[in-house]
Design an enzyme around this catalytic site. Sequence first.
Site, PDB file in Angstrom:
ATOM      1  N   GLY A  73      11.565   3.176   6.270  1.00 16.23           N
ATOM      2  CA  GLY A  73      12.473   2.232   6.890  1.00 16.23           C
ATOM      3  C   GLY A  73      13.298   1.477   5.858  1.00 16.23           C
ATOM      4  N   THR A 103       5.211   0.297   3.063  1.00 21.38           N
ATOM      5  CA  THR A 103       6.103  -0.833   2.789  1.00 21.38           C
ATOM      6  C   THR A 103       6.147  -1.837   3.939  1.00 21.38           C
ATOM      7  OG1 THR A 103       7.520   0.889   1.857  1.00 21.38           O
ATOM      8  CG2 THR A 103       8.390  -1.329   1.823  1.00 21.38           C
ATOM      9  N   ARG A 167       9.793  -3.249  -4.501  1.00 20.75           N
ATOM     10  CA  ARG A 167       9.420  -3.445  -3.093  1.00 20.75           C
ATOM     11  C   ARG A 167       8.074  -4.131  -2.946  1.00 20.75           C
ATOM     12  NH1 ARG A 167       9.672   2.662  -1.479  1.00 20.75           N
ATOM     13  NH2 ARG A 167       9.289   2.793  -3.720  1.00 20.75           N
ATOM     14  N   ASP A 289       1.311  12.203   0.200  1.00 20.27           N
ATOM     15  CA  ASP A 289       2.193  11.097   0.598  1.00 20.27           C
ATOM     16  C   ASP A 289       2.925  11.499   1.877  1.00 20.27           C
ATOM     17  OD1 ASP A 289       3.143   8.541   0.421  1.00 20.27           O
ATOM     18  OD2 ASP A 289       4.458   8.884  -1.295  1.00 20.27           O
TER      19      ASP A 289
END
Length: 392
Positions: A73, A103, A167, A289
């Site tokens: 996102g 995230t 982030r 991942d």
Amino acid sequence: MTIYIIKDACVYSPDSLGKQDIAFTQNKILHIGNINETALSDANLPLEVIDGGSSIVTPGFVDPLVHITGGGGEGGFHTRTPQMQVSDAVKHGVTTLVAALGTDAITRSLEDVIAKAKSLKYYGLSSYIYSGNYHVPIKTITGDLTKDIMMIEEVIGVGEVAIADHRGSQVSCHELSRIASQARVAGMLSNKSGIVFIHVGSGKDKLDKLHEVINSSSIPITQFLPTHINRNQSLLKAGFEWVKKGGYIDFTASANDSFIDPDEIDAAEAVAKALDAGIDVNRISISSDGNASLPVFDKAGELIGLEVGSVSSLQHTLTKMISKFHIPMELALGCITSNPASMLKLTKGRLSADADADLLVMDESNFQIKHVFASGKHLLNNGRLNFQPNFE
Ligand code: ZN
């Protein structure tokens, strides 16, 4: 309940056991060796024999990082990635996986991850999760990390806690030490790893924060498993130093050819480089991942591209490790079976009598997966799904 016998296959435990028969039933492997079908047929259970000639049998893959409910996102709401489909994992041999949030812990929740993990377990996959996400203070389910690990069956540790990434929360050494000690004690009390799974970004501080924690506290280096170590050459080098100090590292298999960082190293090549550098490959795991976004930022930190990771990348990486880099099968397989299982303290990733019946039958010429058994369930039969997942 059926007894399955695979006859005359090359068995890798992941160590090479040579040509063997292997018998198993619901959940447990009964025997590896010479098997007399008549003796087993006395057990009054239906018997199914699979010809293992020209096949290899391996443990089901253990994937230490999958975003099973989707991730990302980073380019806005329209770039949130979709959730993983159970068929994706099954077709590509992943029978054990550990899920993480990522995230976004505002529009996505750990409760949702647990619900999805339970749905995967329904089909036979062994599913675990990390509490927390990128940020500190970490998100938990019960309001307390120790309680999450001790009281929720699926929770085995905390992650991905982000370091060296714009982030992340720019976590301090003190905060990270506290998280690690909580996870460690909770793990000890509940016989879990309590692993701290670390997302390492492309920041120039690389693994400095982790060194700071282990140098300034009594937390053992093996409490951490830093991932994305093949992100660039200098992080790979830092990762090798970490292993020399006694640590574990994880490489990311999902990569995007069109957006690949010019400096990024393919996971298969990273393992080859580790071997060349004399690094103990048994301290390396590879994760897919899967379903993470693969965002690409320019030098100013602006998003310039986005793709989705896939659980299929473990199988592709295995093929590449063997065919392109000529890494011995035992070592290559270890990175996606026994190594992550022992780092995460899971009784998975090895074939032996009494082990869980999570195993794959592959064509020995091209490593195509023909059969997948997870918890003794025959989920892939001759390359075809043997069940109908809901809503797929
Ligand atoms: Zn990550």
